[in-house]
Design a protein around this motif. Structure first.
Motif, PDB file in Angstrom:
ATOM      1  N   ILE A 154     -22.648  20.387 -55.655  1.00  0.00           N
ATOM      2  CA  ILE A 154     -22.108  21.664 -55.202  1.00  0.00           C
ATOM      3  C   ILE A 154     -20.702  21.392 -54.728  1.00  0.00           C
ATOM      4  O   ILE A 154     -20.476  20.626 -53.788  1.00  0.00           O
ATOM      5  CB  ILE A 154     -22.970  22.232 -54.059  1.00  0.00           C
ATOM      6  CG1 ILE A 154     -24.370  22.517 -54.609  1.00  0.00           C
ATOM      7  CG2 ILE A 154     -22.328  23.492 -53.505  1.00  0.00           C
ATOM      8  CD1 ILE A 154     -25.371  22.856 -53.551  1.00  0.00           C
ATOM      9  N   ALA A 155     -19.741  22.028 -55.381  1.00  0.00           N
ATOM     10  CA  ALA A 155     -18.347  21.812 -55.004  1.00  0.00           C
ATOM     11  C   ALA A 155     -18.037  22.613 -53.753  1.00  0.00           C
ATOM     12  O   ALA A 155     -18.429  23.768 -53.626  1.00  0.00           O
ATOM     13  CB  ALA A 155     -17.445  22.255 -56.154  1.00  0.00           C
ATOM     14  N   ARG A 156     -17.331  21.985 -52.829  1.00  0.00           N
ATOM     15  CA  ARG A 156     -17.008  22.667 -51.573  1.00  0.00           C
ATOM     16  C   ARG A 156     -15.740  23.483 -51.759  1.00  0.00           C
ATOM     17  O   ARG A 156     -14.679  22.935 -52.060  1.00  0.00           O
ATOM     18  CB  ARG A 156     -16.826  21.624 -50.489  1.00  0.00           C
ATOM     19  CG  ARG A 156     -16.549  22.204 -49.118  1.00  0.00           C
ATOM     20  CD  ARG A 156     -16.610  21.109 -48.073  1.00  0.00           C
ATOM     21  NE  ARG A 156     -16.509  21.658 -46.732  1.00  0.00           N
ATOM     22  CZ  ARG A 156     -15.482  21.454 -45.917  1.00  0.00           C
ATOM     23  NH1 ARG A 156     -14.477  20.692 -46.310  1.00  0.00           N
ATOM     24  NH2 ARG A 156     -15.470  21.991 -44.716  1.00  0.00           N
ATOM     25  N   PRO A 157     -15.818  24.791 -51.584  1.00  0.00           N
ATOM     26  CA  PRO A 157     -14.613  25.611 -51.767  1.00  0.00           C
ATOM     27  C   PRO A 157     -13.621  25.356 -50.635  1.00  0.00           C
ATOM     28  O   PRO A 157     -13.986  24.904 -49.556  1.00  0.00           O
ATOM     29  CB  PRO A 157     -15.141  27.053 -51.690  1.00  0.00           C
ATOM     30  CG  PRO A 157     -16.614  26.957 -51.658  1.00  0.00           C
ATOM     31  CD  PRO A 157     -16.978  25.607 -51.203  1.00  0.00           C
ATOM     32  N   GLY A 158     -12.366  25.661 -50.890  1.00  0.00           N
ATOM     33  CA  GLY A 158     -11.346  25.496 -49.865  1.00  0.00           C
ATOM     34  C   GLY A 158     -11.294  26.703 -48.940  1.00  0.00           C
ATOM     35  O   GLY A 158     -12.035  27.676 -49.084  1.00  0.00           O
ATOM     36  N   LEU A 159     -10.351  26.654 -47.977  1.00  0.00           N
ATOM     37  CA  LEU A 159     -10.222  27.727 -46.987  1.00  0.00           C
ATOM     38  C   LEU A 159      -9.857  29.056 -47.629  1.00  0.00           C
ATOM     39  O   LEU A 159     -10.098  30.116 -47.067  1.00  0.00           O
ATOM     40  CB  LEU A 159      -9.154  27.357 -45.946  1.00  0.00           C
ATOM     41  CG  LEU A 159      -9.581  26.410 -44.826  1.00  0.00           C
ATOM     42  CD1 LEU A 159      -8.420  26.131 -43.898  1.00  0.00           C
ATOM     43  CD2 LEU A 159     -10.742  26.989 -44.046  1.00  0.00           C
ATOM     44  N   ALA A 160      -9.246  29.007 -48.815  1.00  0.00           N
ATOM     45  CA  ALA A 160      -8.796  30.250 -49.461  1.00  0.00           C
ATOM     46  C   ALA A 160      -9.922  30.972 -50.189  1.00  0.00           C
ATOM     47  O   ALA A 160      -9.717  32.058 -50.719  1.00  0.00           O
ATOM     48  CB  ALA A 160      -7.658  29.933 -50.429  1.00  0.00           C
ATOM     49  N   ALA A 161     -11.107  30.384 -50.190  1.00  0.00           N
ATOM     50  CA  ALA A 161     -12.218  31.011 -50.921  1.00  0.00           C
ATOM     51  C   ALA A 161     -12.557  32.370 -50.326  1.00  0.00           C
ATOM     52  O   ALA A 161     -12.413  32.600 -49.130  1.00  0.00           O
ATOM     53  CB  ALA A 161     -13.436  30.094 -50.844  1.00  0.00           C
ATOM     54  N   SER A 162     -13.034  33.273 -51.188  1.00  0.00           N
ATOM     55  CA  SER A 162     -13.439  34.590 -50.691  1.00  0.00           C
ATOM     56  C   SER A 162     -14.717  34.457 -49.875  1.00  0.00           C
ATOM     57  O   SER A 162     -15.421  33.444 -49.958  1.00  0.00           O
ATOM     58  CB  SER A 162     -13.697  35.511 -51.885  1.00  0.00           C
ATOM     59  OG  SER A 162     -14.845  35.053 -52.585  1.00  0.00           O
ATOM     60  N   ASP A 163     -15.017  35.490 -49.107  1.00  0.00           N
ATOM     61  CA  ASP A 163     -16.253  35.472 -48.315  1.00  0.00           C
ATOM     62  C   ASP A 163     -17.468  35.296 -49.216  1.00  0.00           C
ATOM     63  O   ASP A 163     -18.430  34.626 -48.852  1.00  0.00           O
ATOM     64  CB  ASP A 163     -16.399  36.779 -47.518  1.00  0.00           C
ATOM     65  CG  ASP A 163     -15.507  36.795 -46.287  1.00  0.00           C
ATOM     66  OD1 ASP A 163     -15.257  37.902 -45.761  1.00  0.00           O
ATOM     67  OD2 ASP A 163     -15.058  35.722 -45.857  1.00  0.00           O
ATOM     68  N   GLN A 164     -17.402  35.915 -50.397  1.00  0.00           N
ATOM     69  CA  GLN A 164     -18.561  35.812 -51.282  1.00  0.00           C
ATOM     70  C   GLN A 164     -18.742  34.380 -51.771  1.00  0.00           C
ATOM     71  O   GLN A 164     -19.841  33.845 -51.770  1.00  0.00           O
ATOM     72  CB  GLN A 164     -18.389  36.751 -52.473  1.00  0.00           C
ATOM     73  CG  GLN A 164     -19.562  36.612 -53.428  1.00  0.00           C
ATOM     74  CD  GLN A 164     -19.580  37.685 -54.485  1.00  0.00           C
ATOM     75  OE1 GLN A 164     -18.836  38.669 -54.391  1.00  0.00           O
ATOM     76  NE2 GLN A 164     -20.410  37.501 -55.469  1.00  0.00           N
TER      77      GLN A 164
END
Lengths: 185, 90, 983
Positions: free
Chosen positions: B25-35
């Protein structure tokens, strides 16, 4: 003045003798690369290579009673054990400057139980699983008596059980009760 | 109680390990959307079949590794490094 | 006189030279060494043994083994009283005490038998229909009292249980001819072989038929090095071929020496391959009143005759659906028992021509009724299309066919198929890792079973696929010629053993009183699935787990719903195969070993100084040090007052300690914590929070810098393992290129904490280095020091709100330091203080305790850390979650202080805050609450919606029907400027 365990520290039963050794100095050797700079420093200071996976070794022979035991604990950790306090301090000091790793003195943080006798295997089978018993030259960290214990064997006829100090009472009680039932077939 | 083959320590009983859930599971960065962030935290596949998951040998070497396990039969099809890509399983 | 002892040589297992006296229901009886309680009772013509579960009908011994559904007794006295033990499994010994269950005042005159008259009110599922008005709770206590069978001892189990791990190549479960043949073959092929046999002597039926082959196989197995475990019953197979078995060392009811003995041993055996050789159970015939004492299984009567020398009756009728009935008839006649007739349900075409051999066989006939309630006196036989005939008999045997014991195979994930010919479920191929041999595979002919078992043993030893079992109609013809004495092939059986339309109670499950009518009722009410059938009627849910009822029940359900048995199917097989004691499962984990407890290095010192220990998580710690006659609460109040007035001494060793080292340590800690750790100077310390990815506060603690690449972390005592594990996860799975080593050192370093206005004076008096004095060592700094050569790491920090020093030193020296400091205690009027006092002080200061004031929803902003977070530009674990709408919702619960409006009432922890009493929407709850000795009134912390906006507001706190008014205040309650700590 060293702290003492609250109870009699030797357990004896048919074919089994377990004693607590309070005089062992222990350190965690931590490093980022088992083949790197720190490993070389250990070889030069201690006189032995870092043991391979699941291995334990005692030496160097030239140090006689002051020999150390090295036991593999993880790809980035080896335990160093020794009874000669002065030698131990010297080694820890010498390795302090070695790069790419560090020495964490753990003396007093573990308890070392010396287990001897023909029924060592029977005892370990009653504390843990079938992979818990080390052959000579091995150090196996596993679940014994529901706690984590490193069992190692570098001398024939003797297995060391190294347990976190805070769980020593629990482990000893389990061993005591098990040994008490050794007479039952 | 399964028996897992730790890549360092060999076969050990399951109670020496802790399961870390799905792997890869790739960890999204801070810019990821809430979804996207919510899916990273809470949404997981639940296959009736091969599941790629992480395990840690807590009461042994303390290392993380990946396991491809069939969730119905518990057959372990592969044990591989935590940083490896999942192997192709026929 | 009907049941009685037979003359020698009958009775292969008893020693007629050794008489044993025992007591049953207060009556002294005798038997022989080697008898089971059931055999001895039958030998004494004791036929009434108990009462059935629901209807309290008289019951006797039904079988000769573990499948016993009705012969249940309580055995033993005092703490060793064991309830619901099968009389068929207890070896008698001198002075054994046993009694009937589920009857009062006696098994002969049971008051509750009157229930029988109300049987119509108690069909399956009655508790969903009757006993409901006006309220189920009116009837519930009475019904609960009547439920259950035996009575436990009510005392602690004095005996011990141990657990042994083992591994083997090939594990064979079952010590009959098939199991022994497989074991011998596997060992011969070079495999490390282990065999588990539940009986005292392996050999199975061959053993008590006096067959030489069994002994030979046993000897051969021993010589080949097979590990033989007798009295060891495998009760379950689990993932990856882990077989668990119970070895009985001390049988139930034994009067062992006081002080306890080792009673049972749990074997956990990891096997490369498993062979099930578990045999088969006999199926009962279903006919009216087939539950009367004197109705038994046919094979059981044969075994009682030959193994124990007991005739279960003198005039025998055998109700049959299987060729085995005739073998039993002959076998009984051989010992002088009169077999009146075999009432064979099957049409003549299905009965083997050579069976009858002098025994009267009535084909196509069934039993229409049984006379006698406490013991069989006779029966009526109804042949198809013929006149009913009355037979005077005292024993009716069931030979309804066989049900292979497929439990282990099914637990292992194996499939089943229905063999129409012999009306039984057999394994449909091997299970993963396990093969079946012998009767449990459907192979009933001895020669074929032994041969096939040897082939399987050999194949599995060599890692090859096991050959399939030679079963099915065709193979029976093939093997007929090799039949051995007494052991028959499966032959042909009808699926159903009852005659539809016969009036009367026809029992399917003898223990739980489930009849054919109950099965029909379940079908009518649409509980057609076999799993629903089981739960709705409770068939198969007794202590016998349906071993003599499951097949009859599912076949009957099939007939009610026009389905084949294979379509109805079996319920899911789950371990244990036979009941196991809780003691066996617990093993050594009782009393002090219930769970691993952590002990302080200076435990003995604290004990010697009057500590009152309690469990705080995994740790055994002093809650307080009460003086004579002092309660825990009073001690905590006194200790708190002394610390705030002068000084106190506390053992903080459980506080988590981690050493973090490496060139990437600084930036790693910035990623882990709320609070920037990379900017710490060497010797400087900072409080930080650890969040999970969901933003929830998981732990807190102080981080101090020991060197450029070296940090000293304190965590909560409960959280250190979790925090260290989290760090490892991030390092090994995400930040894999970081060079950081995390080493837990909680046990290496003890923590002796001195707190209070006179704390430094005390330490100085004891010889601590003046460089540690408050004016040269600021609050939140860490210094390495030494005392008489013992290395120290001294942290100036405070959880009490007073001047505080946490002295970390090697654990071996903890007692010595405590002793040394204690020697000066009188000079300052100082006291030891425990965890309770610390809790009082930290609440007075508004300091949170993770997991007490916070829960799985608490974010840093909720406990006052929003500002600290805003300053950070870098990313840290949980940061993204703090940007979600829910995280910034102003209605969130926030930490506040509360004081009771009356200044007196202690607010209960957990009490809800709401505008009106429940039912109402909650606005929060009280999390911590203590009486403050300094203020002389209660103080509390709470989580309250919009709490930070509501300072000064009066709220209502509700608890168990009372309402307490309280005022919202901003913590801390004392010393808001923190002067005591900062100076």
């Amino acid at each position: 003045m060293a702290d003492t365990l609250t109870r009699e520290a030797t357990i004896e039963a048919d074919g089994l003798r377990v004693s607590v050794d309070l005089a062992v100095h222990i350190a965690s050797l931590r490093y980022f690369n088992a083949d790197g700079v720190f490993a070389a420093a250990v070889r030069s200071v201690v006189g032995m290579a870092l043991p391979g996976v699941l291995q334990a070794a005692m030496g160097p022979a030239s140090w006689g009673a002051g020999a150390f035991t090295l036991a593999w604990r993880s790809p980035t950790e080896t335990l160093l054990l020794g009874v000669d306090g002065e030698r131990f301090s010297n080694v820890v000091a010498a390795l302090a400057d070695a790069g790419e790793g560090c020495v964490v003195d753990q003396s007093g943080g573990f308890r070392v139980l010396r287990v001897c006798g023909e029924r060592v295997f029977d005892l370990l089978a009653r504390l843990g699983g079938s992979a818990s018993a080390p052959k000579i030259g091995e150090g196996r960290r596993s679940r014994l008596a529901d706690v984590t214990v490193l069992a190692l064997c570098v001398r024939p006829e003797e297995t060391l059980l190294i347990v976190d100090r805070v769980y020593a009472e629990h482990l000893l009680t389990w061993i005591r009760e098990t040994a008490a039932d050794f007479a039952t077939p | 109680m399964m028996q897992l083959n730790c890549p360092w320590c060999g076969p050990r009983d399951e109670n020496e390990f802790a399961c870390g859930g799905s792997s890869h599971i790739a960890r999204p960065g801070l810019a990821a959307s809430d979804q996207v962030w919510g899916e990273y935290l809470f949404f997981r596949d639940n296959p009736k079949g091969v599941h790629r998951e992480r395990w840690r040998h807590v009461q042994g070497c303390g290392q993380w590794f990946n396991v491809a396990r069939h969730t119905v039969t518990h057959e372990v099809l592969s044990v591989y490094a935590v940083t490896d890509a999942p192997p192709k399983l026929g | 006189m009907s049941a009685q002892r037979l003359k020698a040589p009958a009775g292969a297992w008893i020693d007629r030279s050794r008489r044993v006296t025992f007591t049953f229901n207060g009556v002294r009886l005798t038997g022989f060494q080697g008898d089971t309680l059931a055999a001895a009772l039958l030998a004494n013509d004791v036929r009434l043994v108990g009462r059935s579960f629901k209807l309290h009908r008289p019951r006797g011994i039904y079988s000769c083994g573990i499948e016993e559904p009705t012969g249940l007794v309580d055995v033993g006295r005092g703490a060793r009283r064991t309830a619901n033990v099968r009389a068929t499994l207890i070896p008698i010994h001198e002075n054994l005490v046993a009694q009937s269950v589920n009857c009062w005042p006696s098994v002969g005159w049971d008051l509750a038998a009157l229930i029988g008259g109300f049987a119509a009110l108690l069909p399956a599922g009655f508790y969903y229909k009757t006993f409901k008005w006006p309220s189920w709770h009116l009837f519930e206590p009475t019904i609960r009292r009547m439920a259950g069978l035996g009575r436990g001892s009510g005392q602690s189990d004095p005996d011990r249980y141990e657990e042994v791990a083992a591994e083997t190549d090939v594990l064979i479960v079952g010590g009959g001819v098939a199991g022994l043949s497989a074991a011998v073959a596997a060992a011969q092929a070079g495999a490390k072989t282990t065999l588990l046999a539940s009986g005292a002597i392996p050999g199975g039926a061959l053993g008590w038929r006096g067959d030489v082959e069994a002994t030979e196989l046993l000897e051969k197995a021993r010589r080949l090095g097979v590990r033989l475990h007798s009295r060891t019953m495998a009760f379950g197979i689990y993932d990856h071929n882990l077989v668990c078995a119970c070895e009985t060392i001390m049988p139930d009811g034994s009067d062992a020496a006081s002080g306890g003995v080792l009673r049972e041993r749990l074997w956990k055996i990891r096997a490369r391959a498993v062979i099930a050789a578990t045999g088969a159970f006999e199926r009962p015939m279903v006919f009216p009143d087939n539950d009367r004492p004197g109705v038994m299984l046919a094979g059981a009567a044969e075994k009682y005759a030959h193994a124990f020398g007991v005739a279960c009756g003198q005039r025998v009728v055998i109700a049959a659906n299987s060729d085995s009935a005739y073998a039993v008839a002959k076998s009984l006649r051989d010992v002088g028992v009169n077999v009146l007739a075999v009432v064979d349900r099957r049409p003549p075409a299905m009965i083997r021509a050579d069976s009858c051999d002098g025994v009267r066989a009535i084909a196509g006939a069934a039993i229409g009724s049984v006379s006698g309630t406490r013991a069989v006196r006779g029966c009526t036989v109804i042949p198809l299309g013929g006149k009913p005939e009355r037979l005077q008999c005292d024993l009716i045997l069931s030979a309804g066919g066989h049900a292979p014991t497929v439990h282990l195979h099914s637990q292992a994930g194996g499939k089943l198929r229905w063999l129409d010919e012999s009306a039984m479920f057999v394994p449909d191929g091997p299970a993963p890792g396990m093969a079946s041999v012998g009767a449990c595979a459907g192979v009933f002919s001895r020669g074929a079973a032994a041969d096939h078992a040897a082939e399987v043993g050999n194949a599995l030893a060599r890692g090859l696929a096991p050959p399939p079992a030679p079963i099915g109609g065709a193979s029976d013809e093939r093997v007929r010629g090799t039949m051995g004495r007494g052991v028959s092939g499966a032959g042909r059986s009808l699926p159903g053993t009852h005659v539809p339309g016969t009036p009367g109670k026809q029992f399917v499950d003898l223990q739980n009183d489930v009849t054919l009518d109950d099965v029909a009722l379940a079908a009518r009410e649409n509980y057609r699935s076999v799993e629903h059938l089981k739960r709705y009627t409770t068939t198969g849910m007794g202590t016998d787990q349906g071993k003599t009822s499951n097949i009859n029940a599912l076949v009957a359900m099939g007939e009610c719903t026009e389905r084949e048995p294979a379509q109805v199917g079996t319920t899911r097989f789950r371990p244990p195969f036979s009941p196991v004691t809780l003691g066996l499962i617990a093993g050594r984990r009782v009393g002090a070993l219930y769970r691993p407890r952590k002990h302080l290095p200076a435990h003995a010192w604290h004990e010697a100084h009057g500590a009152w220990f309690e469990d705080f998580g995994d740790w055994r710690r002093p809650a307080a040090y009460p003086l004579a006659g002092e309660s825990l609460e009073a001690a905590a109040q006194r200790e708190t007052a002394i610390v705030r007035k002068t000084a106190g001494l506390f053992d903080g060793s459980p506080l988590g300690k981690l050493e973090v080292f490496g060139p990437d340590a600084a930036r790693f800690l910035d990623l882990m914590y709320v609070g920037t750790m990379s900017t710490l100077a060497v010797g400087q310390a900072r409080y930080g929070l650890l969040l999970n990815e969901n933003g929830t506060v998981m732990d807190d603690g102080i981080v101090a810098r020991l060197g450029e690449q070296h940090y000293w972390l304190n965590t909560s005592s409960a959280g250190v393992d979790r925090t260290a594990a989290s760090f490892e996860e991030w390092l090994q799975c995400e930040y894999v290129d970081f060079k950081v080593a995390v080493t837990p050192v909680t046990s290496r370093w003890a923590n002796v904490t001195v707190a209070g206005p006179r704390a430094w004076d005390w330490l100085a008096a004891a010889g601590f280095d003046p460089a540690l004095a408050p004016d040269s060592m600021k609050h939140m700094t860490l210094r390495e020091s030494a005392l008489d050569g013992v290395p120290l790491r001294v942290l100036r920090a405070s959880f009490s709100g007073e001047l505080g020093y946490e002295v970390n030193l090697p654990a071996d020296h903890a007692s010595a330091l405590l002793e040394r400091l204690w020697a000066y205690a009188d000079r300052y009027g100082a006291a030891l203080y425990g965890v309770e006092a610390l809790q009082v002080m930290r609440v007075e200061k508004g300091y949170i305790h993770i997991g007490t004031d916070t829960d799985g929803t608490t974010l840093p902003g909720d406990i006052g850390f929003a500002r600290a977070m805003d300053r950070k530009a870098a990313e840290f674990v949980g940061r993204r979650s703090l940007l979600r709408p829910a995280a910034t919702d102003p209605d969130r619960l926030q930490l506040v202080g509360l004081t009771p409006a009356d200044g007196k009432t202690l607010l209960p922890v957990g009490a809800q805050i709401a505008a009106s009493p429940p039912p109402a929407l909650t606005e929060g709850h009280v999390t911590s609450s203590y009486l403050s000795p300094e203020l002389g009134r209660p103080v509390a912390l709470a989580m309250l919606t919009r709490g930070s906006q509501r300072t000064g507001e009066r709220v209502r706190v509700h608890h168990l029907g009372t309402t307490i008014e309280a005022d919202v205040v901003k913590p801390p309650f004392i010393d808001p400027a923190g002067k005591r700590v900062h100076g």
